[in-house]
Design an enzyme around this catalytic site. Structure first.
Site, PDB file in Angstrom:
ATOM      1  N   ASP A  58      46.949  33.585   7.387  1.00 39.48           N
ATOM      2  CA  ASP A  58      47.576  34.151   8.660  1.00 39.48           C
ATOM      3  C   ASP A  58      48.246  35.478   8.126  1.00 39.48           C
ATOM      4  O   ASP A  58      49.166  35.566   7.210  1.00 39.48           O
ATOM      5  CB  ASP A  58      48.857  33.016   8.753  1.00 39.48           C
ATOM      6  CG  ASP A  58      48.786  32.711  10.191  1.00 39.48           C
ATOM      7  OD1 ASP A  58      49.140  33.829  10.946  1.00 39.48           O
ATOM      8  OD2 ASP A  58      49.114  31.653  10.676  1.00 39.48           O
ATOM      9  N   ASP A 102      48.468  37.364  13.695  1.00 34.89           N
ATOM     10  CA  ASP A 102      49.688  36.469  14.351  1.00 34.89           C
ATOM     11  C   ASP A 102      50.376  37.451  15.656  1.00 34.89           C
ATOM     12  O   ASP A 102      50.666  38.635  15.073  1.00 34.89           O
ATOM     13  CB  ASP A 102      50.857  36.248  13.501  1.00 34.89           C
ATOM     14  CG  ASP A 102      51.952  35.577  14.220  1.00 34.89           C
ATOM     15  OD1 ASP A 102      51.734  34.384  14.590  1.00 34.89           O
ATOM     16  OD2 ASP A 102      52.947  36.341  14.389  1.00 34.89           O
ATOM     17  N   GLU A 127      45.343  36.287  17.595  1.00 36.09           N
ATOM     18  CA  GLU A 127      46.327  35.558  18.555  1.00 36.09           C
ATOM     19  C   GLU A 127      46.789  36.448  19.512  1.00 36.09           C
ATOM     20  O   GLU A 127      47.703  37.306  19.341  1.00 36.09           O
ATOM     21  CB  GLU A 127      47.511  34.930  17.908  1.00 36.09           C
ATOM     22  CG  GLU A 127      48.111  33.813  18.629  1.00 36.09           C
ATOM     23  CD  GLU A 127      49.665  33.644  18.295  1.00 36.09           C
ATOM     24  OE1 GLU A 127      49.913  32.365  18.826  1.00 36.09           O
ATOM     25  OE2 GLU A 127      50.247  34.405  17.647  1.00 36.09           O
ATOM     26  N   HIS A 172      50.111  24.517  15.606  1.00 38.99           N
ATOM     27  CA  HIS A 172      51.780  24.393  15.105  1.00 38.99           C
ATOM     28  C   HIS A 172      52.660  24.669  16.023  1.00 38.99           C
ATOM     29  O   HIS A 172      53.842  24.693  15.981  1.00 38.99           O
ATOM     30  CB  HIS A 172      51.784  25.279  14.024  1.00 38.99           C
ATOM     31  CG  HIS A 172      51.771  26.439  14.019  1.00 38.99           C
ATOM     32  ND1 HIS A 172      50.424  27.169  14.257  1.00 38.99           N
ATOM     33  CD2 HIS A 172      52.803  27.530  14.087  1.00 38.99           C
ATOM     34  CE1 HIS A 172      50.702  28.565  14.429  1.00 38.99           C
ATOM     35  NE2 HIS A 172      52.101  28.868  14.363  1.00 38.99           N
ATOM     36  N   ASP A 173      52.167  25.569  17.143  1.00 34.81           N
ATOM     37  CA  ASP A 173      53.078  26.006  18.283  1.00 34.81           C
ATOM     38  C   ASP A 173      53.287  24.974  19.568  1.00 34.81           C
ATOM     39  O   ASP A 173      53.980  25.013  20.634  1.00 34.81           O
ATOM     40  CB  ASP A 173      52.827  27.231  18.883  1.00 34.81           C
ATOM     41  CG  ASP A 173      52.779  28.445  17.884  1.00 34.81           C
ATOM     42  OD1 ASP A 173      53.990  28.367  17.025  1.00 34.81           O
ATOM     43  OD2 ASP A 173      52.231  29.338  17.858  1.00 34.81           O
TER      44      ASP A 173
HETATM   45  C1  GLC Z   1      52.825  33.183  16.661  1.00 37.94           C
HETATM   46  C2  GLC Z   1      52.969  32.175  15.927  1.00 37.94           C
HETATM   47  C3  GLC Z   1      54.203  31.294  16.013  1.00 37.94           C
HETATM   48  C4  GLC Z   1      55.306  32.249  15.779  1.00 37.94           C
HETATM   49  C5  GLC Z   1      55.210  33.871  16.367  1.00 37.94           C
HETATM   50  C6  GLC Z   1      55.949  34.687  15.867  1.00 37.94           C
HETATM   51  O1  GLC Z   1      52.883  32.864  18.116  1.00 37.94           O
HETATM   52  O2  GLC Z   1      52.000  31.027  16.173  1.00 37.94           O
HETATM   53  O3  GLC Z   1      54.410  30.172  15.413  1.00 37.94           O
HETATM   54  O4  GLC Z   1      56.716  31.880  16.004  1.00 37.94           O
HETATM   55  O5  GLC Z   1      53.902  33.971  16.290  1.00 37.94           O
HETATM   56  O6  GLC Z   1      55.433  34.880  14.700  1.00 37.94           O
END
Ligand code: GLC
Ligand code: CA
Length: 565
Positions: free
Chosen positions: A98, A199, A256, A329-330
């Protein structure tokens, strides 16, 4: 599209703090992952993606990195990391790291330098602005609540943080920042990393004029996504990372992304452009909430999910590649959200896998979903840990909303729902740790846990193993177009995948009702590929299928057996 190895693989996502604790301090760790590598390999996945375990003050679950080059001591050492990678590779799997590149922690040495002196070269690593009209430079809201700007009295400037205030955004317009990032990514490659999950990567470029936006109801601040998500300039950054790191070193990427239209999505992922390998459009799951606000839930309606999936399937078909996910995890647990955890937990958990993982793309399995884990259903507000939840809670209480209301809301919507420790056994602390876990375990761990499920051929875990094995190499699944049928039906999610003569159909009854479905004529004589209730109730004469509550079935016809076809 030419075939790439990652188009026929499955990924397992680990959230390390909640995965498995090897030393009894209540915190999952790298040695814990090492101990469970056989479990993961037996599931039948090809790659492991782990959420961050780098040095972090943990203001946002490790997504606030204070040093990209050090392992956070709560997770272990650099030697553990090396051993983990070696253990993954020796089992024939790959490792995806990540990479949090939109921001760092405010405890990163770059940011500390940036704060110390406006003349420091590190000052321009971040986004600082003077205030406007005696207040913030703009009224942009942070994604985690409140303002996206934080005032620094010693500099008389504000810095931008799209996420928590301990997560200052990096300034990607500064070429030195990009060079630093490239250097970090290359060093990790040398450590044996095979790919990156990037991310929040579509937020790298912000409109430098920072215009004010329409405020949200009851607030001074407003969502400014249109001014920082997917701005055209971002392609330059993706191209550069691709050419100078990813392609050069044979690394695969999944980005993402959110809030993007069809053209932008293809622009990112079309292989002919050389930017990103695959997209992980996280807003795909925003179907049971109002707009951007996850704490404004609306009842789940299946047609919305189908339309979102159908949209992404058609956008990416022949124009890129998609990550297939139903939780992470979100998010709260998929079973609690889209299935029936009370009356049909095991059936509906299996159905979710059947519904999701015969689509086109790469299955991403979030830890615990393969066990049919549910939200933990906490009884008290002090059991929640996450910054997003706690910020939303304090905003809500300030507005005069009740704590009962927020307990219910956080139990259904918060990220904590998905990050409760994994239930490994029916023993103390669900077998996650011999000490007190950093978050309370799910109360149903006596019934739902890995130890029981490994022995049960009919468990959710066994179903996942079967599905992943069966899925591998199927031509219609890898290459075929996806066509959703009965798009408006409130209970049935059905799609066909076709490649040459091979046809696959995935049929899923998302309801507690019996439903009759007539199989399309051209599927006459199809074979059962997998189902969650054994032999389907099917009448070959009439092609009628009587579906039981939460029944999920996939049929295949004219299966291609020659791998070169
Ligand atoms: C992404 C991650 C999340 C995090 C955000 C900021 O959305 O999946 O968990 O809080 O980025 O890094
Ligand atoms: Ca530990």
């Amino acid at each position: 599209m030419s075939h790439k190895y990652w188009q026929d693989m499955a990924v397992y996502q680990i959230y390390p703090k909640s995965f498995y604790d090897s030393n009894g301090d209540g915190i999952g760790d790298l040695r814990g992952i090492i101990e469970k590598l056989d479990y993961i390999a037996e599931l039948g996945v090809d790659m492991i993606w782990s959420s961050p375990f780098f040095l972090s003050p943990w203001a946002d679950g490790g997504y606030d990195v204070a040093d990209y080059r050090s392992i956070d001591p709560q997770f272990g050492t650099m030697e553990d990391f090396d051993e983990l990678i070696a253990g993954i590779h020796s089992r024939g799997m790959k490792f995806m790291m990540d990479f949090v590149g939109n921001h760092t922690s405010d405890e990163h040495v770059w940011f500390m330098e940036a704060l110390s002196d406006r003349q420091s070269p590190y000052h321009d690593y971040y986004i600082f602005r003077k205030g406007r009209n005696g207040g913030e430079p703009s009224n942009w809201a942070s994604i985690f609540g409140g303002s996206a700007w934080e005032y620094v009295p010693s500099l008389d400037e504000y810095y931008l943080h799209l996420f928590a205030k301990k997560q200052p955004d990096l300034n990607w317009e500064n070429p030195r920042v990009v060079k630093e990032v490239i250097d970090i990514l290359e060093k990790k490659k040398k450590k044996g990393v095979d790919g990156y999950r990037l991310d929040a990567i579509n937020y790298l470029y912000k409109d430098p004029s920072f215009p004010d936006v329409e405020p949200m109801e009851g607030s001074r601040y407003g969502f400014a996504t249109e001014h920082y998500a997917n701005k055209p300039r971002i392609h330059d950054h993706f191209k550069r990372l691709h050419d100078e790191v990813m392609e050069k070193h044979g690394l695969t990427t999944v980005a993402e992304v959110a809030y993007l239209d069809e053209e932008t999505a293809r622009g990112y992922a079309d292989p002919s452009r050389g930017e990103l390998d695959a997209l992980y459009p996280f807003d795909l799951l925003n179907i049971d909430q109002e707009g951007y606000d996850k704490f404004a839930p609306v009842p789940f309606e299946l047609p919305r999910l189908k339309k979102a999936l159908a949209h992404w399937q058609s956008v990416m078909h022949d124009h890129g590649w998609l990550a297939l996910f139903i939780g992470n995890h979100d998010q709260p647990r998929a079973l609690s959200r889209f299935g029936d955890e009370k009356s049909y937990p095991s059936r509906s958990a299996k159905l979710l896998a059947n519904a999701m993982y015969f689509l086109q793309g790469t299955p991403y399995i979030y830890q615990g979903d393969e066990l049919g884990m549910t939200n933990p259903h906490y009884s008290s507000l002090d059991q929640f840990r996450d910054v997003e939840a706690l910020n939303a809670l304090s905003d809500g209480l300030r507005r005069g909303e009740s704590s009962e209301h927020w307990l219910d809301l956080l139990n259904r919507r918060s990220r904590d729902c998905g990050t409760a420790p994994i239930s490994w056994t029916d023993g103390e602390n669900a077998g996650f740790s011999s000490g007190k876990p950093w978050m309370d375990v799910c109360s149903n761990y006596r019934e739902i846990n890995a130890e029981i499920e490994e022995k049960d051929p009919d468990s959710v875990l066994s179903f996942y193993k079967r599905l992943l094995r069966i899925r591998k190499g199927l031509h219609s699944v890898i290459y075929g177009e996806t066509v959703f049928l009965e798009l408006e039906d409130p209970d049935l999610l059905i799609y066909e995948r076709r490649y040459k003569n091979e046809i696959l159909i995935s049929i899923n009854n998302f309801s507690g009702k019996e439903r009759i479905y007539r199989l399309p004529d051209d599927l006459c004589g199809a074979d059962l590929l997998i189902s969650n209730l054994g032999e389907p109730r099917f009448d070959p004469g009439s092609q009628m299928l009587s579906l039981r509550p939460w029944e999920a079935i996939t049929f295949i016809k004219n299966k291609i057996t020659d791998p070169n076809e």
